[in-house]
Enzyme design. Sequence first.
Site, PDB file in Angstrom:
ATOM      1  N   LYS B 161       0.869  -1.169   0.000  1.00  0.00           N
ATOM      2  CA  LYS B 161       0.000   0.000   0.000  1.00  0.00           C
ATOM      3  C   LYS B 161       0.904   1.216   0.000  1.00  0.00           C
ATOM      4  O   LYS B 161       1.739   1.373   0.901  1.00  0.00           O
ATOM      5  CB  LYS B 161      -0.889   0.016   1.242  1.00  0.00           C
ATOM      6  CG  LYS B 161      -1.929   1.125   1.242  1.00  0.00           C
ATOM      7  CD  LYS B 161      -3.142   0.714   0.462  1.00  0.00           C
ATOM      8  CE  LYS B 161      -4.088   1.843   0.156  1.00  0.00           C
ATOM      9  NZ  LYS B 161      -5.299   1.346  -0.528  1.00  0.00           N
ATOM     10  N   SER B 231      -1.083  -0.925  -4.370  1.00  0.00           N
ATOM     11  CA  SER B 231      -2.277  -0.075  -4.363  1.00  0.00           C
ATOM     12  C   SER B 231      -1.933   1.247  -3.711  1.00  0.00           C
ATOM     13  O   SER B 231      -1.233   1.266  -2.711  1.00  0.00           O
ATOM     14  CB  SER B 231      -3.393  -0.718  -3.526  1.00  0.00           C
ATOM     15  OG  SER B 231      -3.842  -1.911  -4.074  1.00  0.00           O
TER      16      SER B 231
END
EC number: 3.5.2.15
Lengths: 367, 367, 367, 367
Positions: B161, B231
């Site tokens: 992330k 992401s």
Amino acid sequence: MRKIDVRKIEMSGPDDTRVLKALIDEGAVDPKTIIAVLGKTEGNGCVNDFTRGLATLAFKRLIAAETGWSEDEVSRKVAFVMSGGTEGVLAPHALVFCSIEAEGEPSAEKTLAASSGFTRDFLPEEQGTMAVVEECRRVTLELMEKAGIADPADVHFVQIKCPLLTSERILDAQERGCEVVVHDTYESMGYNRGASALGVALALGEIPEGSVSDEVICSDWSLYSKVASTSAGVELLNCEIILMGNSTAFDSDFAIGHSVMKDAIDIEAVIEAIENAGMKVDGLPTTEQKARIVNALAKAEADSTGYVRARRNTMHTDSDINHTRHARAAVGGVISAAVGDPMVYVSGGAEHQGPDGGGPVAVIVRR
Amino acid sequence: MRKIDVRKIEMSGPDDTRVLKALIDEGAVDPKTIIAVLGKTEGNGCVNDFTRGLATLAFKRLIAAETGWSEDEVSRKVAFVMSGGTEGVLAPHALVFCSIEAEGEPSAEKTLAASSGFTRDFLPEEQGTMAVVEECRRVTLELMEKAGIADPADVHFVQIKCPLLTSERILDAQERGCEVVVHDTYESMGYNRGASALGVALALGEIPEGSVSDEVICSDWSLYSKVASTSAGVELLNCEIILMGNSTAFDSDFAIGHSVMKDAIDIEAVIEAIENAGMKVDGLPTTEQKARIVNALAKAEADSTGYVRARRNTMHTDSDINHTRHARAAVGGVISAAVGDPMVYVSGGAEHQGPDGGGPVAVIVRR
Amino acid sequence: MRKIDVRKIEMSGPDDTRVLKALIDEGAVDPKTIIAVLGKTEGNGCVNDFTRGLATLAFKRLIAAETGWSEDEVSRKVAFVMSGGTEGVLAPHALVFCSIEAEGEPSAEKTLAASSGFTRDFLPEEQGTMAVVEECRRVTLELMEKAGIADPADVHFVQIKCPLLTSERILDAQERGCEVVVHDTYESMGYNRGASALGVALALGEIPEGSVSDEVICSDWSLYSKVASTSAGVELLNCEIILMGNSTAFDSDFAIGHSVMKDAIDIEAVIEAIENAGMKVDGLPTTEQKARIVNALAKAEADSTGYVRARRNTMHTDSDINHTRHARAAVGGVISAAVGDPMVYVSGGAEHQGPDGGGPVAVIVRR
Amino acid sequence: MRKIDVRKIEMSGPDDTRVLKALIDEGAVDPKTIIAVLGKTEGNGCVNDFTRGLATLAFKRLIAAETGWSEDEVSRKVAFVMSGGTEGVLAPHALVFCSIEAEGEPSAEKTLAASSGFTRDFLPEEQGTMAVVEECRRVTLELMEKAGIADPADVHFVQIKCPLLTSERILDAQERGCEVVVHDTYESMGYNRGASALGVALALGEIPEGSVSDEVICSDWSLYSKVASTSAGVELLNCEIILMGNSTAFDSDFAIGHSVMKDAIDIEAVIEAIENAGMKVDGLPTTEQKARIVNALAKAEADSTGYVRARRNTMHTDSDINHTRHARAAVGGVISAAVGDPMVYVSGGAEHQGPDGGGPVAVIVRR
């Protein structure tokens, strides 16, 4: 002796008929032999999808220009069924069916047979009722005969384009003192799709004689056809029907088979449909086998429960994307993966067409 | 001796942590052993998707309440990676990784190993640059050691992330006389995802030492990792990393494998990933085998050419639905069909993660 | 003697409470005086809008932290009404109402009065029925008394947050042998909004005693309130109510007025609401007058006929954008233009709140 | 002596030409006098909007059938400018301009003058460059002469339909060794719109001679026209131009005026445009005055900063709805409210057409 030729042509836009024009120009397709054009166009597949009408207009104009027939004549001779929505990997395309006089003797083997026809026009108050059921049943039986198919088990896909109610049509009924089946124009699409499918189911003996009445349409989901695929459109008042199956009356280079997807990810059913068309598959089709698959045709819908295999999805609760678009994208992925080609025909809204959340799938293979 | 426990829990909404709460209440999960929560939430997965932040907040609050730690402590001990977008059949869920002290001797067989960690915070001007690449490389190597993995071939999925630029962060850089990599905040997501993935590729030796510079990030697509999945999210300034692989240092009930999907419908790669995890498959997995597949984790994206297998699709030209949503829906269908379960993790935007239009796919199986 | 303070604060995201935090830090707002937070958050305003819950959670946490109360205590003391959807020019924001002990004598002039309260929780089978109507009527009358308002004509806006049915709640009712008003969870929002609004209409004598029964809810559109504004949300089981009006019992720096928009472009009604608040307008407000307008609060909806001023629109036939989003965008433009500020509160779904296609509009001005 | 007749006709769908057909049938419109059809169609107004092409085809076919001209002849004589997007209250419609031989002497008063024309076709590599600027400048000057307008101040609206790049066109340029201005087909729309608008600005002396070069197109936003309104479409390779103004050379029943909206809610500019057309307004137009307003024509766009009047909006961060759709919905509401009619022409994408976030607005009134 006749044979059915099938041409899958790519479309760079809803009005792109260049590939068919080129096939006609080079003599590969005789425009006067075309009996049906089945298209997957790139609109949203819902109420305000005008790509269906644009594609119909474009193909009708081309065939009129190439045959010398008027556009009205073309409308009476060729069935145009355009289904909107090419979500995910799905590729916009048209499938052109030609019925050609062929030389030679009838073969022992059953090969692809196809026929197309039309019901009478329906009054607004008849839409979504037994009137549609009965007419679709009648024409389906006619088309079986026309395609030289005696056994309902040899019918593998019956594609129907049916009408829908508009505000004007509802008003017309009311002014004559008649009541329509539903006032919501979007919902009228479902009633007509469902009634058309039940007509097919009766014709093929899939459900018992006498089991259908106005009350069960869009209500008793235990009644369904395993081969009907129906789409509603604003551009017509009757139903246009394309029937596909296998018959010894045709000596085509193709064969068709089908199965029923139990849910949106039932890839095993797609494999079954391939095998049902006569191609033995070991696990997944090989590269050589994929090259012989002409097209897969299927209905997709979001299971009304909001669950697939007991897992919650958000197709019905997503207020940004219509659930039919979610369903086509997912099922389109599954079928494309199975046949190795994203140019497949996946259409949404499967009332009385297979079980809740599932639907019929047919596959045409080159023999 | 340690073992990794993996729990796949359903979520009825982005803030639904009831299943994890119940597992903790019944003693099945010790909250202090949780090292990572990987979630698939039901937003649009694009810029204005706030379900990621809501889910992170909900799980953080639960773990804080159950452990007695402050929310800040939880943030330092547990990696939260929420990926938005559950299009089509995809089911919202979270995958909870626990690292547990286990009794017994090291086994000869490699089993699931996992570790999580964090890079330092990045200045706005560092985002999407070599600073991110280098930090992700460094932490990936640390996490390999932490997971007892010496051979890069035993690393099967590295989930990261990473941050993104906001208008405020860009302004902050400019006020200090610094320039950011791109002014479009949406595009900054891609630069950070790409830089993070290249850091993994360097750590694992997938691309040559010295092949990465600021210039090649989001430019030279021939450079990519086959196991990175990244992401971007607005809720952090550093990178949170979860590394998964197999190791003899762990005696888990699970194993992981991976492969690379060449395009969106490469179902054969999904089967390869299952086999790579140690489960021999004949065609498609059997019902018994499907029951042993815990989860599949994959990246999906629309091929930049607008074509899949030489067939045009409309993912890039549909102005109503973002192409990442189309891609997740289609790939989600493919992977769900392969493993027989729609509760799989499919995330969008695969810069430097597998080839154009394709992406890494990993599968965790119960041994 | 009391006064109502109103703070309109910008939000950079659904969980951004920094402006309120700063106001508390600098002593401008005493957190213990807050009676209501009315927010416009940037989700889609439909079923899968989680920004409402996120904003509620964020403000609740802030107020708990700043007052030392538990989150449950805050829930019992402060009404949180978050409405999703900031289409077009609309700016995400929150309106914070503080009720403050003030010095001095009651003034002869009526000024802004506000009070907030809660109904009891409703069982699933009570939602959307007379049970909601009666409770909202009862609490509305209580809140009038609390706000020192005797004459219903002095009530200018009654904002209600009401519950909705979920699949779980429907199941709960069925397991106890009870039937809910509607099985479609989306439609249950309308029934609760409608029932809540009719409760207000009864309390204020806008419709005759005895005119409301279960049967007329969401059926007889001739019954409506001119000041009720109701929103449904999944996060509560009761109704939270904020009542606003003018009263001599308060010595506020503000006053409120209202009118009813007959349709979506009825800008004349917005001007009337401004004048009703005590500001005489010549045509459109001047720059100086605009600076004194604190906020406008309105309900917007697509006329069910699909027409505005006999002109067809496509709000109901656009399958890509929900009609409530179209309506908020258009009405948001109209009201923003009238008051010269896009940070206004426009909420969708106006069952029994003003006439079909129109809705109440209130304006708060600085005296 | 000539006069311009303007007919605003409703459309029940993109291919609905029934109202124009009826006007021709009843002798109210002579089809051979039609010089331009300006339409607002109900697609998304973005890349995959096929309603523009469908409407153009429908009107072209009707005029060909009614005049006996071939469709190609119609294309050379009539300018068709279809703009997609009828968000919010906007009503789909077409504005038909007829240039009619009239009896009588030139009047002293200036009345509505209009003319239409075409640039040459552009090569792909010329699109979005000075080639477009120069041709649009040249034809604008020709059209002024044709409309009997000598003073640029008498030109009030110049509507241009320009081409855009497609993948095929880019490939064609590359095969000839030429480079196009941008490879993203969506962005090419903006370059062509911008270049066309700058051509108008040069023709009318709104910006200095020599101020435009390839470099400033879509880069220097200080350069803009206050009367240009340009739309891109895939269906043409040249520019089709409709110029509107006032002239003593025409004795029309109409007059036109314009102003520039500074931002999306600048309703005061709409009032100015009405007054500029010769109708004195006190505040807002009266009912009688509204009945004399034929149409308002405007450009709308989301301010690139994401702010309107220093208030943040979410038009650029909403990944579900394109910002041009948000902008048309909001501005459509504002203008509809000002003129009391939602059947107005609001088009999106205003590069070099008015200031950032604003745009030209013209109003045609019946004298």
